[in-house]
Scaffold this motif. Structure first.
Motif, PDB file in Angstrom:
ATOM      1  N   GLN A 244       0.822  -1.205   0.000  1.00 51.07           N
ATOM      2  CA  GLN A 244       0.000   0.000   0.000  1.00 51.07           C
ATOM      3  C   GLN A 244       0.858   1.259   0.000  1.00 51.07           C
ATOM      4  OE1 GLN A 244      -3.253   0.025   2.670  1.00 51.07           O
ATOM      5  NE2 GLN A 244      -3.687  -2.129   2.380  1.00 51.07           N
ATOM      6  N   GLU A 245       2.077   1.113  -0.466  1.00 49.53           N
ATOM      7  CA  GLU A 245       2.987   2.255  -0.537  1.00 49.53           C
ATOM      8  C   GLU A 245       2.457   3.294  -1.517  1.00 49.53           C
ATOM      9  OE1 GLU A 245       6.483   3.016   0.507  1.00 49.53           O
ATOM     10  OE2 GLU A 245       5.462   2.010   2.147  1.00 49.53           O
ATOM     11  N   PRO A 246       2.594   4.589  -1.190  1.00 51.05           N
ATOM     12  CA  PRO A 246       2.301   5.591  -2.210  1.00 51.05           C
ATOM     13  C   PRO A 246       3.217   5.417  -3.419  1.00 51.05           C
ATOM     14  CG  PRO A 246       2.578   6.603  -0.053  1.00 51.05           C
ATOM     15  CD  PRO A 246       3.008   5.179   0.084  1.00 51.05           C
ATOM     16  N   VAL A 247       2.746   5.825  -4.568  1.00 57.12           N
ATOM     17  CA  VAL A 247       3.538   5.698  -5.797  1.00 57.12           C
ATOM     18  C   VAL A 247       4.730   6.658  -5.742  1.00 57.12           C
ATOM     19  CG1 VAL A 247       3.442   6.112  -8.285  1.00 57.12           C
ATOM     20  CG2 VAL A 247       1.520   4.990  -7.113  1.00 57.12           C
ATOM     21  N   LYS A 248       5.894   6.172  -6.135  1.00 53.91           N
ATOM     22  CA  LYS A 248       7.085   7.036  -6.109  1.00 53.91           C
ATOM     23  C   LYS A 248       7.468   7.525  -7.506  1.00 53.91           C
ATOM     24  CE  LYS A 248       9.324   5.101  -1.982  1.00 53.91           C
ATOM     25  NZ  LYS A 248       8.518   3.911  -1.688  1.00 53.91           N
ATOM     26  N   THR A 249       7.411   6.606  -8.479  1.00 53.24           N
ATOM     27  CA  THR A 249       7.753   6.991  -9.855  1.00 53.24           C
ATOM     28  C   THR A 249       6.594   6.551 -10.757  1.00 53.24           C
ATOM     29  OG1 THR A 249       8.976   4.928 -10.113  1.00 53.24           O
ATOM     30  CG2 THR A 249      10.254   6.882  -9.532  1.00 53.24           C
ATOM     31  N   PRO A 250       5.631   7.442 -10.978  1.00 53.15           N
ATOM     32  CA  PRO A 250       4.419   7.034 -11.693  1.00 53.15           C
ATOM     33  C   PRO A 250       4.627   6.762 -13.184  1.00 53.15           C
ATOM     34  CG  PRO A 250       4.386   9.383 -11.186  1.00 53.15           C
ATOM     35  CD  PRO A 250       5.599   8.830 -10.520  1.00 53.15           C
ATOM     36  N   ASP A 251       3.795   5.861 -13.701  1.00 49.41           N
ATOM     37  CA  ASP A 251       3.723   5.669 -15.157  1.00 49.41           C
ATOM     38  C   ASP A 251       2.829   6.742 -15.763  1.00 49.41           C
ATOM     39  OD1 ASP A 251       4.982   2.842 -15.518  1.00 49.41           O
ATOM     40  OD2 ASP A 251       3.601   2.642 -13.828  1.00 49.41           O
ATOM     41  N   VAL A 252       1.868   7.192 -14.963  1.00 51.71           N
ATOM     42  CA  VAL A 252       0.907   8.198 -15.451  1.00 51.71           C
ATOM     43  C   VAL A 252       0.727   9.262 -14.373  1.00 51.71           C
ATOM     44  CG1 VAL A 252      -1.426   8.599 -16.361  1.00 51.71           C
ATOM     45  CG2 VAL A 252      -0.341   6.364 -16.678  1.00 51.71           C
TER      46      VAL A 252
ATOM     47  N   VAL B  35       8.015  12.049 -22.427  1.00 45.01           N
ATOM     48  CA  VAL B  35       6.748  11.432 -21.993  1.00 45.01           C
ATOM     49  C   VAL B  35       5.658  11.763 -23.010  1.00 45.01           C
ATOM     50  CG1 VAL B  35       7.244  11.490 -19.508  1.00 45.01           C
ATOM     51  CG2 VAL B  35       6.124  13.451 -20.579  1.00 45.01           C
ATOM     52  N   TYR B  36       4.608  10.962 -23.021  1.00 49.02           N
ATOM     53  CA  TYR B  36       3.430  11.285 -23.814  1.00 49.02           C
ATOM     54  C   TYR B  36       2.675  12.395 -23.072  1.00 49.02           C
ATOM     55  CZ  TYR B  36       3.992   6.963 -26.478  1.00 49.02           C
ATOM     56  OH  TYR B  36       4.473   5.979 -27.293  1.00 49.02           O
ATOM     57  N   LEU B  37       2.338  13.447 -23.814  1.00 44.53           N
ATOM     58  CA  LEU B  37       1.553  14.518 -23.210  1.00 44.53           C
ATOM     59  C   LEU B  37       0.122  14.398 -23.748  1.00 44.53           C
ATOM     60  CD1 LEU B  37       1.453  17.100 -21.521  1.00 44.53           C
ATOM     61  CD2 LEU B  37       2.112  18.362 -23.585  1.00 44.53           C
TER      62      LEU B  37
ATOM     63  N   GLY C  98       8.865   7.772 -21.047  1.00 43.51           N
ATOM     64  CA  GLY C  98       7.947   6.943 -21.830  1.00 43.51           C
ATOM     65  C   GLY C  98       6.564   6.870 -21.193  1.00 43.51           C
ATOM     66  N   GLY C  99       6.404   7.510 -20.016  1.00 43.22           N
ATOM     67  CA  GLY C  99       5.103   7.515 -19.335  1.00 43.22           C
ATOM     68  C   GLY C  99       4.175   8.581 -19.903  1.00 43.22           C
ATOM     69  N   TYR C 100       3.125   8.884 -19.156  1.00 47.46           N
ATOM     70  CA  TYR C 100       2.084   9.787 -19.651  1.00 47.46           C
ATOM     71  C   TYR C 100       1.833  10.907 -18.651  1.00 47.46           C
ATOM     72  CZ  TYR C 100       0.983   6.089 -22.954  1.00 47.46           C
ATOM     73  OH  TYR C 100       1.057   5.157 -23.951  1.00 47.46           O
ATOM     74  N   VAL C 101       1.675  12.130 -19.168  1.00 50.74           N
ATOM     75  CA  VAL C 101       1.215  13.247 -18.340  1.00 50.74           C
ATOM     76  C   VAL C 101      -0.068  13.757 -18.993  1.00 50.74           C
ATOM     77  CG1 VAL C 101       1.726  15.553 -17.460  1.00 50.74           C
ATOM     78  CG2 VAL C 101       3.556  13.845 -17.604  1.00 50.74           C
ATOM     79  N   ILE C 102      -1.173  13.624 -18.269  1.00 57.18           N
ATOM     80  CA  ILE C 102      -2.493  14.014 -18.792  1.00 57.18           C
ATOM     81  C   ILE C 102      -2.885  15.333 -18.119  1.00 57.18           C
ATOM     82  CG2 ILE C 102      -4.913  13.328 -19.018  1.00 57.18           C
ATOM     83  CD1 ILE C 102      -4.015  10.406 -18.708  1.00 57.18           C
ATOM     84  N   VAL C 103      -3.169  16.368 -18.913  1.00 53.13           N
ATOM     85  CA  VAL C 103      -3.413  17.691 -18.330  1.00 53.13           C
ATOM     86  C   VAL C 103      -4.766  18.245 -18.772  1.00 53.13           C
ATOM     87  CG1 VAL C 103      -2.514  20.039 -18.039  1.00 53.13           C
ATOM     88  CG2 VAL C 103      -0.919  18.156 -18.410  1.00 53.13           C
TER      89      VAL C 103
ATOM     90  N   VAL D 117      -3.186  13.638 -28.082  1.00 50.55           N
ATOM     91  CA  VAL D 117      -2.016  12.913 -27.564  1.00 50.55           C
ATOM     92  C   VAL D 117      -0.778  13.337 -28.352  1.00 50.55           C
ATOM     93  CG1 VAL D 117      -1.009  10.649 -27.078  1.00 50.55           C
ATOM     94  CG2 VAL D 117      -3.507  10.944 -27.042  1.00 50.55           C
ATOM     95  N   ILE D 118       0.217  13.879 -27.631  1.00 50.88           N
ATOM     96  CA  ILE D 118       1.474  14.282 -28.275  1.00 50.88           C
ATOM     97  C   ILE D 118       2.554  13.280 -27.838  1.00 50.88           C
ATOM     98  CG2 ILE D 118       3.173  16.128 -28.530  1.00 50.88           C
ATOM     99  CD1 ILE D 118       0.947  18.041 -27.530  1.00 50.88           C
ATOM    100  N   PRO D 119       3.097  12.522 -28.787  1.00 46.64           N
ATOM    101  CA  PRO D 119       4.100  11.508 -28.396  1.00 46.64           C
ATOM    102  C   PRO D 119       5.409  12.158 -27.947  1.00 46.64           C
ATOM    103  CG  PRO D 119       3.546  11.352 -30.742  1.00 46.64           C
ATOM    104  CD  PRO D 119       2.826  12.547 -30.214  1.00 46.64           C
ATOM    105  N   PRO D 120       6.209  11.434 -27.196  1.00 49.41           N
ATOM    106  CA  PRO D 120       7.502  11.986 -26.776  1.00 49.41           C
ATOM    107  C   PRO D 120       8.426  12.173 -27.964  1.00 49.41           C
ATOM    108  CG  PRO D 120       7.262   9.691 -26.078  1.00 49.41           C
ATOM    109  CD  PRO D 120       5.964  10.079 -26.716  1.00 49.41           C
ATOM    110  N   GLU D 121       9.376  13.138 -27.836  1.00 52.95           N
ATOM    111  CA  GLU D 121      10.336  13.339 -28.925  1.00 52.95           C
ATOM    112  C   GLU D 121      11.349  12.205 -28.938  1.00 52.95           C
ATOM    113  OE1 GLU D 121      11.884  17.308 -28.403  1.00 52.95           O
ATOM    114  OE2 GLU D 121       9.822  18.074 -28.465  1.00 52.95           O
ATOM    115  N   ARG D 122      11.776  11.807 -27.759  1.00 53.52           N
ATOM    116  CA  ARG D 122      12.689  10.659 -27.665  1.00 53.52           C
ATOM    117  C   ARG D 122      12.561  10.047 -26.280  1.00 53.52           C
ATOM    118  NH1 ARG D 122      16.095  14.857 -26.362  1.00 53.52           N
ATOM    119  NH2 ARG D 122      16.003  15.665 -28.461  1.00 53.52           N
ATOM    120  N   VAL D 123      12.739   8.724 -26.218  1.00 55.05           N
ATOM    121  CA  VAL D 123      12.722   8.045 -24.920  1.00 55.05           C
ATOM    122  C   VAL D 123      13.966   7.175 -24.840  1.00 55.05           C
ATOM    123  CG1 VAL D 123      11.487   6.473 -23.398  1.00 55.05           C
ATOM    124  CG2 VAL D 123      10.192   7.968 -24.909  1.00 55.05           C
ATOM    125  N   ASP D 124      14.759   7.416 -23.821  1.00 55.42           N
ATOM    126  CA  ASP D 124      15.928   6.576 -23.594  1.00 55.42           C
ATOM    127  C   ASP D 124      15.468   5.433 -22.684  1.00 55.42           C
ATOM    128  OD1 ASP D 124      18.168   5.351 -22.695  1.00 55.42           O
ATOM    129  OD2 ASP D 124      19.181   7.163 -21.986  1.00 55.42           O
TER     130      ASP D 124
END
Ligand code: SF4
Ligand code: SF4
Length: 312
Positions: A62-70, A115-117, A92-97, A183-190
Motif C-alpha cells: 500500500q505504498e504511495p507511488v514514487k515513480t508514476p507511469d501516469v 513522456v506522452y503529453l 515513456g510515461g504519460y502526463v495528462i493535463v 495525444v502528443i508523443p515523446p520526442e525521444r525516450v531513452d
C-alpha cells in the motif's frame, strides 16, 4: 503488467472519485486495483493528490507511488507547484493535463520531451455535460484512451456503482474526452533513463519536499509559534475570475461583505465619467493573489456588475 499513477487536483474537483471510478472499472475488466487517496487538512480548492495502482497480478503493498507511469493533472496551474510529481514520471510515461491552453504551451510548461503529453479541456467538457466544474469524468476518459483500458462500458458501470446518479451525463463527458483528447508523443525516450526524481513518502506532500526535523529540534510540547496566512496565496485555485464593470457598480459593498477571502478591495482608480471626463475615485477591485474564484461576489452583486470569466 503493473501501472502506477498519481492524480493531482484540488479539493472538490473529484480526484478521489476519479481514482475510485477507474479502479472500479479496472476490476470489472479483470484487473487488480488499489486507489489510495492522500488526505490532509484540505479544504475546497486546496491542492490534493491520490494514488492509483492497477495490475494484472494480485498485490498487497500500500505504498504511495514514487515513480508514476501516469500523472494526471486536474488544473494546469498545478504544474509548477507539483512539478516534483511530473519530474518523477517514468520516461515513456504519460502526463495528462486538463487545460484550455494550446498543446504547445502545455508542453513548454510540462518541460518533458520524454513522456506522452495528453491535453484536453476537461472543464469545458464537464460544464457542457454535467453542468459542474468537475473534470474527473473527462480525465477518466482520457486515461482510458491512452492506456487502452478500462473499457468505456466498464467506466459507465463504475459510475453506476460509485455515483448512482447523473450516470448518463458523466458518461457522455467521459466518452467525449476519450474521443477528443489530444495525444502528443515523446520526442525521444531513452529506455535506460531513470525518472528525474521520486515522490518521496516523507515529503513532497503538496508543493515540494519538506525538511525533516529531528526529534531534538521539535518545539517543546509541539507548540506552534504565531504565524500568518499571508504566504498562502489561494489565487492559484481559481478556474474563473471575477471581473467588474465599474459603470454598473453602485458601491453598495455587498461583494466586500460576502467575500470569504477578503479578496474584494477598494482602490483609487481613474474612471471615465458620463461625459467622458476622467474622475479619480475609490472603486471595487479584486486581490487576485487571494481570490479563489468562488463567484459569491458575482452572485450577491445587485446590479450584475461582476462577471465570472474563465481563466484556465
Ligand atoms: S470570487 Fe469574489 S467572493 Fe470569491 S474569493 Fe474571489 S473576490 Fe471573493
Ligand atoms: S456588490 Fe456589485 S454594486 Fe455592490 S459594490 Fe460590489 S460590484 Fe459594486
Amino acid at each position: 503488467m503493473r501501472i502506477e499513477t498519481v492524480w493531482l487536483g484540488r479539493g472538490g474537483q473529484g480526484i478521489v472519485t476519479a481514482t475510485y471510478i477507474i479502479a472500479n472499472a479496472a476490476i470489472l475488466d479483470g484487473f487488480y486495483a488499489m486507489a489510495n487517496p492522500e488526505f490532509g487538512a484540505e479544504r475546497r480548492g486546496a491542492p490534493v493528490k491520490a494514488f492509483l495502482t492497477i495490475s494484472k497480478e494480485p498485490f498487497d503493498d500500500q505504498e504511495p507511488v514514487k515513480t508514476p507511469d501516469v500523472v494526471v493533472v486536474f488544473d494546469d496551474k498545478l504544474i509548477e507547484p507539483m512539478r516534483f510529481a511530473i519530474d518523477a514520471a517514468k520516461p515513456g510515461g504519460y502526463v495528462i493535463v486538463n487545460t484550455a491552453k494550446k498543446p504547445e504551451e502545455v508542453k513548454r510548461l510540462v518541460g518533458r520531451n520524454d513522456v506522452y503529453l495528453v491535453v484536453l479541456d476537461a472543464i469545458d467538457i464537464a460544464r457542457r455535460h454535467v453542468k459542474l466544474d468537475v473534470p474527473n469524468g473527462p480525465l477518466a476518459g482520457a486515461f482510458a484512451k491512452v492506456m487502452g483500458f478500462p473499457r468505456l462500458e466498464s467506466i459507465r458501470q463504475a459510475f453506476e456503482n460509485q455515483l448512482g446518479k447523473a450516470v448518463e451525463e458523466n458518461f457522455a463527458a467521459t466518452k467525449e474526452a476519450y474521443e477528443t483528447a489530444v495525444v502528443i508523443p515523446p520526442e525521444r525516450v531513452d529506455p535506460t533513463a531513470k525518472p528525474r526524481g521520486i515522490i518521496s513518502t516523507t515529503s513532497a506532500f503538496l508543493t515540494g519536499p519538506y525538511e525533516l526535523v529531528g526529534w531534538a529540534e521539535v518545539n517543546k510540547a509541539g507548540a506552534v509559534y504565531p504565524g500568518t496566512s499571508l504566504p498562502y496565496t489561494t489565487g492559484g485555485w481559481r478556474i474563473d475570475k471575477p471581473v467588474i464593470d465599474h459603470s454598473k457598480c453602485i458601491m453598495c459593498r455587498k461583494c466586500w461583505l460576502y467575500c470569504p477571502d477578503d479578496a474584494v478591495i477598494e482602490a483609487w482608480k481613474e474612471i471615465e465619467g458620463p461625459r467622458g471626463r476622467k474622475i479619480r475615485m475609490k472603486a471595487i477591485e479584486f486581490d487576485y493573489n487571494y481570490c479563489k474564484g468562488c463567484g459569491i461576489c458575482a452572485d450577491v452583486c445587485p446590479t450584475g456588475a461582476i462577471q465570472m470569466v474563465r481563466e484556465i
